[in-house]
Design a protein around this motif. Structure first.
Motif, PDB file in Angstrom:
ATOM      1  N   ALA A 115      18.559  41.319  30.889  1.00  0.00           N
ATOM      2  CA  ALA A 115      19.086  42.336  30.084  1.00  0.00           C
ATOM      3  C   ALA A 115      19.545  43.387  31.085  1.00  0.00           C
ATOM      4  N   PRO A 116      20.976  43.952  30.731  1.00  0.00           N
ATOM      5  CA  PRO A 116      21.376  44.881  31.612  1.00  0.00           C
ATOM      6  C   PRO A 116      20.398  46.208  31.624  1.00  0.00           C
ATOM      7  N   TYR A 117      20.659  46.909  32.847  1.00  0.00           N
ATOM      8  CA  TYR A 117      19.684  48.088  33.081  1.00  0.00           C
ATOM      9  C   TYR A 117      20.418  48.781  33.959  1.00  0.00           C
ATOM     10  N   VAL A 118      20.237  50.303  34.380  1.00  0.00           N
ATOM     11  CA  VAL A 118      20.637  51.063  35.374  1.00  0.00           C
ATOM     12  C   VAL A 118      19.846  50.743  36.636  1.00  0.00           C
ATOM     13  N   GLN A 119      20.802  50.412  37.628  1.00  0.00           N
ATOM     14  CA  GLN A 119      20.231  50.015  38.994  1.00  0.00           C
ATOM     15  C   GLN A 119      20.275  51.299  39.615  1.00  0.00           C
ATOM     16  N   ALA A 120      19.135  51.643  40.274  1.00  0.00           N
ATOM     17  CA  ALA A 120      19.193  52.959  41.223  1.00  0.00           C
ATOM     18  C   ALA A 120      17.985  52.854  42.093  1.00  0.00           C
ATOM     19  N   ASP A 121      18.135  53.400  43.285  1.00  0.00           N
ATOM     20  CA  ASP A 121      17.016  53.567  44.190  1.00  0.00           C
ATOM     21  C   ASP A 121      15.756  54.208  43.795  1.00  0.00           C
ATOM     22  N   ALA A 122      16.075  55.187  42.766  1.00  0.00           N
ATOM     23  CA  ALA A 122      14.790  55.771  42.256  1.00  0.00           C
ATOM     24  C   ALA A 122      14.068  54.776  41.364  1.00  0.00           C
ATOM     25  N   ASN A 123      14.511  53.701  41.069  1.00  0.00           N
ATOM     26  CA  ASN A 123      13.648  52.675  40.249  1.00  0.00           C
ATOM     27  C   ASN A 123      12.570  52.276  41.133  1.00  0.00           C
ATOM     28  N   ALA A 124      12.590  52.135  42.526  1.00  0.00           N
ATOM     29  CA  ALA A 124      11.636  51.714  43.299  1.00  0.00           C
ATOM     30  C   ALA A 124      10.300  52.353  43.215  1.00  0.00           C
ATOM     31  N   GLY A 125      10.244  53.539  42.488  1.00  0.00           N
ATOM     32  CA  GLY A 125       8.961  54.082  42.176  1.00  0.00           C
ATOM     33  C   GLY A 125       8.094  54.821  43.565  1.00  0.00           C
ATOM     34  N   ALA A 126       9.091  55.026  44.361  1.00  0.00           N
ATOM     35  CA  ALA A 126       8.376  55.543  45.729  1.00  0.00           C
ATOM     36  C   ALA A 126       9.649  56.103  46.741  1.00  0.00           C
ATOM     37  N   ARG A 127       9.500  57.215  47.364  1.00  0.00           N
ATOM     38  CA  ARG A 127      10.514  57.576  48.259  1.00  0.00           C
ATOM     39  C   ARG A 127      10.345  56.677  49.486  1.00  0.00           C
ATOM     40  N   PRO A 128      11.404  56.247  50.136  1.00  0.00           N
ATOM     41  CA  PRO A 128      11.300  55.796  51.546  1.00  0.00           C
ATOM     42  C   PRO A 128      10.872  56.645  52.752  1.00  0.00           C
ATOM     43  N   PHE A 129      10.241  55.816  53.659  1.00  0.00           N
ATOM     44  CA  PHE A 129       9.767  56.649  54.733  1.00  0.00           C
ATOM     45  C   PHE A 129      11.020  57.053  55.377  1.00  0.00           C
ATOM     46  N   ARG A 130      10.981  58.251  55.919  1.00  0.00           N
ATOM     47  CA  ARG A 130      12.202  59.188  56.437  1.00  0.00           C
ATOM     48  C   ARG A 130      12.894  58.489  57.824  1.00  0.00           C
ATOM     49  N   ASP A 131      12.142  57.585  58.381  1.00  0.00           N
ATOM     50  CA  ASP A 131      12.634  56.783  59.508  1.00  0.00           C
ATOM     51  C   ASP A 131      12.358  55.447  59.504  1.00  0.00           C
ATOM     52  N   ASP A 132      12.722  54.557  60.374  1.00  0.00           N
ATOM     53  CA  ASP A 132      12.395  53.294  60.264  1.00  0.00           C
ATOM     54  C   ASP A 132      11.496  52.708  61.103  1.00  0.00           C
ATOM     55  N   ALA A 133      10.577  53.579  61.501  1.00  0.00           N
ATOM     56  CA  ALA A 133       9.607  53.256  62.518  1.00  0.00           C
ATOM     57  C   ALA A 133       8.473  52.155  61.570  1.00  0.00           C
ATOM     58  N   THR A 134       8.225  52.467  60.477  1.00  0.00           N
ATOM     59  CA  THR A 134       7.145  51.676  59.612  1.00  0.00           C
ATOM     60  C   THR A 134       7.907  50.275  59.534  1.00  0.00           C
ATOM     61  N   PHE A 135       9.198  50.491  59.139  1.00  0.00           N
ATOM     62  CA  PHE A 135      10.047  49.149  59.108  1.00  0.00           C
ATOM     63  C   PHE A 135      10.022  48.289  60.020  1.00  0.00           C
ATOM     64  N   GLU A 136      10.073  48.896  61.228  1.00  0.00           N
ATOM     65  CA  GLU A 136      10.027  48.077  62.850  1.00  0.00           C
ATOM     66  C   GLU A 136       8.706  47.605  62.955  1.00  0.00           C
ATOM     67  N   ALA A 137       7.597  48.209  62.372  1.00  0.00           N
ATOM     68  CA  ALA A 137       6.118  47.818  62.545  1.00  0.00           C
ATOM     69  C   ALA A 137       6.108  46.462  61.954  1.00  0.00           C
TER      70      ALA A 137
END
Length: 153
Positions: free
Chosen positions: A20-42
């Motif tokens: 079913a259609p819904y509003v897509q938004a990053d806010a739907n993720a339920g958490a703010r991302p880390f400010r840098d990519d260090a954890t992503f790289e880990a």
């Protein structure tokens, strides 16, 4: 009517069931991302996230404690959206196209024990990917507040 079906089919990624259609938004993720990519790289970047999500999903499907939760679910969509979710939260620069945690888990009847099993399986997948323990804990701390939107009883 036919046009609506065609539009829905065009918007549905290959292999996924329409939703079913819904509003897509990053806010739907339920958490703010880390400010840098260090954890992503880990987590070894997108390739590592992909392996973790695939391993995690396979573990959940095979886990007798929670396997029934995944029966009848669109696992193609689950994997895609979870990869986006993890990448977004980890600061990998991805957009999140999924629903809110509350909407995505509505009426599933998830309990605290189910959540515990999911976390154990996620930890095993992160360990198999050799994600450093501190990075695992930082990520789990970002996910933990979502429990209130996921667990129903």
């Amino acid at each position: 009517m036919i046009l609506a079906v065609l539009l829905l089919a065009v918007q549905t990624p290959t292999g996924e069931e329409p939703v079913a259609p819904y509003v897509q938004a990053d806010a739907n993720a339920g958490a703010r991302p880390f400010r840098d990519d260090a954890t992503f790289e880990a987590f070894h970047g997108q390739a590592g996230v992909d392996r973790i999500v695939d391993d995690f999903t396979d573990c959940n499907i095979a886990d007798p404690r929670i396997a029934d939760i995944f029966k009848g679910q669109d696992l193609v969509r689950f994997r895609r959206v979870l990869k986006e979710h993890f990448c977004y939260v980890l600061g990998g620069g991805c957009a999140y196209s999924g629903r809110t945690m509350k909407d995505a888990h509505a009426d599933m009847g998830l309990q605290s024990a189910d959540m515990g099993a999911l976390v154990e399986n996620l930890q095993a997948a992160m360990q198999a990917e050799r994600v450093p323990f501190t990075a695992q804990n930082r990520f789990l701390a970002k996910l933990a507040p979502m429990k209130r939107d996921i667990v129903e009883r």
